[in-house]
Scaffold this motif. Structure first.
Motif, PDB file in Angstrom:
ATOM      1  N   ARG A 623      70.384  30.501  26.250  1.00  0.00           N
ATOM      2  CA  ARG A 623      70.814  29.551  27.268  1.00  0.00           C
ATOM      3  C   ARG A 623      71.618  30.272  28.351  1.00  0.00           C
ATOM      4  O   ARG A 623      72.355  31.224  28.072  1.00  0.00           O
ATOM      5  N   GLY A 677      68.290  20.877  30.643  1.00  0.00           N
ATOM      6  CA  GLY A 677      69.698  21.261  30.515  1.00  0.00           C
ATOM      7  C   GLY A 677      70.623  20.083  30.739  1.00  0.00           C
ATOM      8  O   GLY A 677      70.214  18.919  30.711  1.00  0.00           O
ATOM      9  N   PRO A 696      68.431  26.015  29.402  1.00  0.00           N
ATOM     10  CA  PRO A 696      67.663  26.903  28.494  1.00  0.00           C
ATOM     11  C   PRO A 696      66.815  27.873  29.320  1.00  0.00           C
ATOM     12  O   PRO A 696      66.261  27.506  30.364  1.00  0.00           O
TER      13      PRO A 696
END
Length: 995
Positions: A623, A677, A696
């Motif tokens: 991430r 996200g 991500p």
């Protein structure tokens, strides 16, 4: 032999020089004094000290020390006190005030009681020393003791001297009324006992006070009279002081050569007397005269002499003023390094001596100095300190007024207690009736509660229905904006294309700046349209992500650097903390750019100048985590959950400090969610906010159709321009520019520059970024016209207009309101606030210029009309109602007080309840006359009316219109009418006489 020696010293000493006095130290004279009684030796030493030249004061001090050494063993309190007092006078005459105070106190301690007759002079001298050190309470106490003893023993000379010094104390306290009373009592008593030496001091002080009150003619009359008496009795100190006073008067009258001549004469006399502090002060005054004459190099020479002389006697106060004056002269000469050095030294000395008014002036000058260098951050810091000191001085004055009110309160306390007892008796009677009605109230309250419950229930149901309708309207609004945004893109593209081409080939910096503003604002509109379209496409499901594998760290660096110039402009500490310089992964660059743009724009919008913004980026497993932290105003907890809602604004009032639509953060959150996200926020009011973006970046998170071809793509530059990049710059203005001054109050920097560019060819222009700053600048500069936007931060244009028009000192200033609201109702509301004109945006530049010129020209014609009709009542003159009321007020005040000779500018400002500067600017704007000229013309017009009456004497007319001196009245009247009062009276009688 001893008697012969005594008479030789007493009668021959005036012929001796300082060197010849050393004869007293030779062996033969010392041997002769050895056999003389101690009391005789003390008198010889006193006589020798008295006849020494002023410059030989240390030799005189040696004689007095020998006298004191002889006096101490005698045990005679009077002789010991006399020696200490004489030594104190020597120290005081040469500016060693603390040493003088020590000897005066020893003289008082030597006396058996503080009521001895010979202590009258000691207390007087002690009061003078305390006054020189600005210890006004101690000075007043000592002088009152001296006055008490002088009155008890009928010592008229000392009593008159005490009155004179009490006047000096009152003057230092700015209590000119009390000072005038003390000086007049002193002069009357000195004249009664024929003490010309004391009389010249009192007359000089009266002249100085008249000058402070703005009565220059009366000040000149007293100064010349004082000088004449001082020269007649050949008293050097009084001749020097009178010349100093004349120098200040001539400077006020702009007779600079005469002022310099008499000031230099005063310096020569003070040098012969060894009066170092007076020498320093006179050099400073002479330097100021040279400065007014624009002879800055001669001014600097005088300031250097001030510093040198003051340093020699440890006079830090005059050193501080000398360094400040020299710094300002260097600043005018644009020798900024020297100016900065002298200001720093002056600031240090002013801080040590606790002179806040001087510190305030230095901060003001340093602010201008730094601004001239382009160091606006330091200039702003010094301006803030200047404002804080100014407010502090105002607080001290308010505290003094509060203490006076408290004293008044205590004097009325008993009366209020009586009223309180009466009120308590009445209350008891009411309480008896109250008990009888309480039951009825209780029954009524129960019934009312039931009714209110029913009303609130109905309101709740209505609110639910309204909420559903509002939700429907919100959806309709979104669809409307989405549809209309498509229609805006084509004309915007046609505007931006030619503008960007012209920007590249601009022929001058002015043209480039003007076209640049057009491009920035067109891009801003295009970004807003794109955001609305993106929201609409997200809502309809037509907006897709397209991720590619790329160097994310490089992309973040490009986005971060796009805001660097804005950070520099606003003075914000802007940092990028990257834990990993080589983050790679799958990302939609366009979506990331839009998300970060909105988050960073939001941070800059709510972070004040001098704040801090940090972007922290790191990889956490698969991430990308980005934190944007600012030191801005913060968000309250109850609004944090709503800031990501569409069209929601934390402050949606007309006075909100920043522009915005409420779209940016909503778009950022929805784009983040589209990217799998999320965005969150934590914030504390007053400490700032922190937004966290988590996206991500692993390939496995995205669908096959969402993954594109890998490769680094640059961030689009045409649309990525941070809002607010246009600065708030001052408009140029010459040192001797006498064109009308226009104040522009506008929070949009580009609009501010546009209006300034339109007007600055014909007007001086100054600006303010919000209504509150505009009001402050209005009070400080009193502009000829104000142009104000209707919607501004802190104070909107309507509130500013009402404040300007309802304040006596500013009500005459024309004001034009600008607004984007073009409907008839908004125009009527704008004019009701008192605005003189009203323009809607967009407006024609030439129309604005013409309207500004017409309003200023109208004000000028009205001012000329009043000059011609000065004796007409204000209601007969076509002025705005507040100006007519103001003029009627000031004429009534002068009508009431014009016969009082002591009524001057200071009393005038007190009666009108304006500051001296505000009254001057207000009257000058409306009538073309200063307050002093206004009073004088009124008195002379009244004198003409009285002289037209039969059976009245010229002297009586002079007294009735406030002139105590007949010759001065005759001179002033002739200058005004071209005739003496007698000639004018004769002409009037001839006109009235029937043929």
């Amino acid at each position: 032999m001893l008697r012969s020696l005594f008479f030789f010293v007493v009668f021959s000493c005036p012929l001796l020089t300082a060197a010849q006095h050393e004869l007293l130290r030779n062996d033969s004279l010392e041997k002769a004094l050895t056999d003389a009684p101690d009391t005789t030796k003390i008198k010889i030493y006193h006589a020798a000290a008295d006849t020494l030249p002023a410059l030989a004061w240390k030799t005189a001090l040696g004689y007095e020390e020998k006298a004191l050494a002889l006096a101490l063993p005698t045990g005679s309190a009077r002789v010991i006190a006399d020696c200490h007092t004489r030594m104190g006078v020597l120290f005081r005459n040469h500016s060693a005030y603390r040493a003088a105070i020590t000897h005066y106190k020893k003289a008082i301690e030597a006396a058996p009681s503080p009521n001895e007759a010979y202590l009258a002079e000691t207390f007087l001298e002690l009061g003078i020393a305390f006054l020189r050190l600005a210890q006004l309470d101690s000075a007043t106490h000592s002088l009152q003791e001296g006055l008490r003893i002088s009155k008890h023993y009928n010592n008229a000379s000392n009593e008159a001297a005490v009155y004179n010094m009490l006047g000096n104390v009152a003057k230092e306290e700015n209590n000119y009324s009390a000072a005038s009373e003390w000086y007049i009592r002193s002069a009357q008593l000195f004249e009664k006992i024929n003490d010309k030496s004391g009389l010249t001091q009192s007359l000089s002080n009266v002249g100085n006070l008249q000058l402070l009150m703005g009565n220059e003619d009366q000040a000149l009359e007293y100064a010349l009279k004082s000088l004449s008496i001082a020269e007649d009795i050949k008293k050097k100190s009084s001749i020097a002081y009178s010349n100093r006073l004349l120098g200040r008067i001539y400077r006020k009258q702009q007779r600079y050569d005469d002022a310099i001549r008499v000031s230099l004469d005063a310096i020569k006399i003070y040098q012969s007397l060894g009066a170092q502090r007076d020498i320093a002060e006179t050099h400073l005054a002479t330097g100021n005269t040279f400065y007014d004459k624009n002879d800055f190099h001669s001014a600097l020479e005088q300031y250097f002499m001030t510093i040198k002389t003051a340093r020699g006697i440890g006079d830090s106060v005059n050193m501080a003023y000398g360094y400040t004056a020299a710094g300002f002269a260097y600043q005018v000469l644009r020798r900024h390094d020297q100016a900065h050095h002298y200001y720093d030294t002056a600031m240090t000395l002013a801080g040590i001596k606790k002179i806040p008014a001087l510190q305030m002036d230095i901060h003001d000058n340093l602010s201008a100095l730094y601004a001239d260098h382009g160091n606006y951050k330091s200039a702003f810091e010094h301006h803030i300190r200047f404002t804080q000191l100014k407010d502090s001085l105002e607080e001290i004055r308010n505290r003094q007024e509060a203490e006076e009110l408290e004293a008044k309160y205590n004097s009325e306390k008993k009366e209020r207690e009586i009223q309180k007892l009466n009120a308590e008796n009445a209350l008891k009677a009411l309480q008896l009736d109250q008990h009888a009605t309480e039951r009825n109230y209780l029954i009524g309250l129960t019934v009312l509660s039931v009714l209110l419950i029913g009303v609130f229930y109905n309101l709740y149901k209505t609110k639910l229905k309204s909420s559903r309708k509002l939700q429907e309207l919100d959806e309709m609004k979104s669809r409307f904006f989405a549809n209309i945004s498509h229609e805006f893109r084509t004309p915007l593209s046609l505007i931006l294309g030619p503008l960007q081409a012209k920007l590249q080939h601009a022929s001058s910096p002015e043209e480039k700046g003007e076209i640049g503003r057009m491009v920035r604002n067109a891009n801003r509109l295009l970004r807003l349209i794109n955001q609305i379209l993106d929201l609409s496409r997200i809502e309809s499901g037509n907006l897709k992500i397209r991720v590619t594998e790329r160097n994310i760290s490089g992309l973040l660096g490009l986005i971060f650097s796009s805001f660097s110039s804005l950070a520099e402009q606003k003075g914000i500490n802007y940092h990028h903390l990257a834990e990993d310089d080589s983050i790679t992964g799958y990302i939609d660059a366009d979506k990331l750019e839009k998300i970060l743009y909105n988050l960073l724009s939001n941070a800059f919008k709510f972070t004040p100048e001098g704040g801090e913004i940090t972007m922290h980026s790191r990889r956490q497993y698969d991430r990308l985590v980005i934190q944007i932290k600012d030191s801005g105003v913060g968000i309250s907890p109850d609004k944090q959950a709503m800031i990501f809602n569409r069209f929601f604004q934390i402050d949606d009032s007309p006075t909100r400090p920043d522009e915005g639509t409420g779209i940016g953060l909503a778009l950022a959150r929805e784009l983040a969610e589209l990217h799998r996200g999320k965005i969150s926020v934590t914030s504390t009011i007053g400490q700032g906010s922190e937004f966290m973006l988590v996206l991500p970046i692993a390939k496995s998170v995205f669908k096959a159709e969402e993954i594109g071809v890998s490769g680094d793509q640059a961030v689009t530059g045409s649309n990525f321009i941070p809002a607010g990049i246009a600065g708030h710059l001052p408009f140029p203005e010459g040192d001797h520019d006498h064109r009308p001054l226009v104040l522009i109050a506008e929070d949009n920097a580009d609009m501010l520059h546009f209006i300034g560019d339109v007007l600055q060819a014909h007007f001086r222009v100054t600006s303010a970024r919000d209504g509150q700053e505009a009001w402050q600048k209005t009070q400080e500069t009193i502009p000829d016209l104000i142009i104000s936007d209707l919607m501004m931060p802190k104070m909107d244009g309507a509130a500013l207009c009402r404040l300007v028009k309802q304040t006596a000192g500013t009500s005459h200033i024309p004001l034009i309101l600008l607004t984007a609201r073009a409907d008839h109702k908004s125009r009527i509301e704008g004019l009701r606030t008192g605005a003189d004109d009203y323009l809607t945006k967009p407006f024609n530049a030439e129309e604005l210029s013409v309207r500004v010129n017409n309003l200023i020209e109208l004000r000028s014609r009205l001012r000329s009309l009043f000059r011609e009709q000065v004796t007409v009542l204000p209601t007969d003159i076509p002025l705005a109602a507040p100006d007519a009321i103001f003029l009627k007020k000031v004429i009534a005040i002068v009508e009431t007080h014009h016969s009082n000779a002591l009524f001057g500018v200071e009393e005038f400002t007190h009666e009108v309840a304006l500051s001296r500067m505000q009254l001057h600017r207000k009257l000058k704007s409306l009538t073309g006359k200063s307050p002093g000229e206004f009073i004088r013309q009124f008195r002379l017009e009244r004198a003409k009316q009285l002289l037209a009456l039969k059976g009245i004497q010229v002297s009586e007319v002079a007294y009735r219109v406030g002139f105590n001196n007949l010759s001065n009245f005759t001179k002033v009247f002739k200058d005004f009418t071209g005739h003496t009062p007698s000639e004018f009276m004769q002409q009037e009688n001839e006109v009235a006489r029937p043929e």
